[in-house]
Design a protein around this motif. Structure first.
Motif, short mmCIF file in Angstrom:
data_model
loop_
_atom_site.label_atom_id
_atom_site.label_comp_id
_atom_site.label_asym_id
_atom_site.label_seq_id
_atom_site.Cartn_x
_atom_site.Cartn_y
_atom_site.Cartn_z
N VAL A 317 0.69 -1.34 -0.05
CA VAL A 317 -0.07 -0.02 0.03
C VAL A 317 0.74 0.98 -0.12
CG1 VAL A 317 -1.58 1.42 1.32
CG2 VAL A 317 -1.88 -1.30 1.18
N LYS A 318 0.70 2.05 -0.76
CA LYS A 318 1.16 3.50 -0.90
C LYS A 318 0.62 4.48 0.06
CE LYS A 318 1.01 6.17 -4.81
NZ LYS A 318 1.52 6.50 -6.16
N GLY A 319 1.61 5.33 0.96
CA GLY A 319 0.92 6.13 1.62
C GLY A 319 0.00 5.88 2.59
N LYS A 320 -0.89 6.60 3.22
CA LYS A 320 -1.92 6.15 4.24
C LYS A 320 -3.28 6.14 3.86
CE LYS A 320 -1.29 6.43 7.96
NZ LYS A 320 -0.78 5.11 8.90
N ILE A 321 -3.99 5.04 4.30
CA ILE A 321 -5.45 4.83 4.25
C ILE A 321 -6.03 5.19 5.76
CG2 ILE A 321 -7.37 3.24 4.12
CD1 ILE A 321 -5.32 1.19 2.64
N VAL A 322 -7.02 6.14 5.69
CA VAL A 322 -7.70 6.62 6.89
C VAL A 322 -9.35 6.13 6.83
CG1 VAL A 322 -8.68 8.67 8.05
CG2 VAL A 322 -6.07 8.55 7.55
N ALA A 323 -9.99 5.73 7.82
CA ALA A 323 -11.26 5.56 7.84
C ALA A 323 -11.88 6.78 8.34
CB ALA A 323 -11.50 4.21 8.69
N LYS A 324 -13.01 7.35 7.71
CA LYS A 324 -13.99 8.34 8.01
C LYS A 324 -15.14 8.13 8.81
CE LYS A 324 -16.08 12.43 6.13
NZ LYS A 324 -15.48 13.71 7.12
N ILE A 325 -15.02 8.22 10.08
CA ILE A 325 -16.10 7.88 10.99
C ILE A 325 -17.45 8.99 10.98
CG2 ILE A 325 -16.73 7.19 13.30
CD1 ILE A 325 -14.20 5.35 11.92
N ILE A 326 -16.96 10.08 11.04
CA ILE A 326 -18.11 11.17 10.86
C ILE A 326 -18.06 11.83 9.63
CG2 ILE A 326 -19.25 13.16 11.86
CD1 ILE A 326 -18.50 12.17 14.57
#
Length: 326
Positions: A317-326
């Protein structure tokens, strides 16, 4: 509250969003309404084997950005409505939820111009890279540095921070990621699949080797990279110690530095925990000034976290993955 629940060790691919009781802050703690959570390899690694301190269902997620909604007894420096980000304690319930608890002294304030998603991309990978360079190494004595995995989280932040400090930065990455890693600040990028990394490092440094190596790949990678070090060089390892016997005494005189953010929580070292807030403040300032790229490449929904963690486990995986909660 809704949360992504892990019902037993090894079952992280089966996690689903379910209802669980909302926690309450105790003395010295904050209750944070979670807006975004950064994904990290530590999520699936700890979830695979579980931890004795966990009770199930457990909630993963260390890198949390959100808004303070309630303060515990004795908390005076934070108030309801403050935008914060933090690196959590993986022995406790984490941030893949609508609300999460954290010790107040570990959090950093998010500038208004920085999004929750960018802030959540920072803690585990960014603080690790920062600690490696600015807390472990005698950075004023380092001119050349090899940072493995420049397209990933720790490596990518490391490349940026090292270049900001004026160092000659060599990194490794798959061929298709070379331009990306150079855009982060690497002076040289080596294709670890196609080239002999150590031979290339020695060629770049005119046979001397680098002053420091930062390795977040594996024990074997750290061991192999010992050959890339110059005299009085420094090995910083995150994913396992190298084979120290490879370097004979009274030859290269190598110094070794272990990085493990979790140990600050587990040791109950408040001074070390407070330093997370200091590191976060500095990195958020760099983000605010446009000097640092959060490397956010993908924003997902909570229910997509298990599949995203599976992709992380494949280590491409390149870079960052973020989960959006709101």
């Amino acid at each position: 509250m809704k949360a992504l629940l892990l019902h037993d060790k090894g079952l992280w691919k089966d996690m689903k969003v379910e209802e669980i009781e909302t926690p309450s802050p105790q003395k010295g703690e904050l209750l944070v309404e979670v807006h975004a959570v950064g994904l990290n390899p530590v999520d699936y690694k700890t979830a695979t084997n579980g931890m004795p301190a966990w009770s199930y269902p457990h909630i993963l997620g260390l890198d949390v950005a959100g808004v303070v909604v309630e303060t515990g007894e004795g908390v005076t420096e934070w108030k309801k409505g403050d935008r914060v980000v933090y690196h959590g304690d993986f022995t406790k319930k984490g941030g893949y939820a609508e609300y999460a608890i954290i010790n107040a002294h570990t959090v950093s304030r998010i500038p208004e111009s920085v999004s929750f998603e960018d802030a959540a991309a920072l803690p585990t990978a960014g603080y690790t890279a920062y600690q490696a360079l600015h807390r472990k190494l005698p950075f004023d004595q380092v001119n050349t540095i090899l940072i493995h995995g420049g397209a990933g989280g720790v490596g990518g932040f490391g490349v940026q921070l090292a270049k900001l400090a004026g160092k000659t930065v060599i990194s490794t990455a798959s061929g298709h990621n070379h331009e990306y890693v150079k855009s982060l600040g690497a002076d040289f990028v080596i294709d670890y699949r196609e080239e002999d990394v150590n031979a290339k490092v020695l060629e770049i440094t005119n046979g001397r080797g680098v002053d420091a190596v930062v390795d977040a790949v594996s024990r074997q990678s750290a061991t192999d990279s010992l050959d890339a070090l110059a005299y009085m060089g420094h090995m910083v390892y995150i994913a396992g110690a190298p084979d120290f016997t490879k370097i004979k005494s009274f030859t290269k005189v190598v110094s070794y530095h272990e990085i493990a953010l979790a140990a600050a929580h587990q040791s109950n070292d408040v001074i070390a925990q407070k330093d997370f807030a200091v590191i976060g403040d500095d990195m958020l300032s760099l983000l605010e000034q446009g000097k640092l790229d959060a490397m956010l490449k993908e924003t997902i929904r909570p229910e997509e976290v298990p599949k995203a963690l599976s992709r992380l486990s494949e280590r491409h995986v390149k870079g960052k993955i973020v989960a959006k909660i709101i």
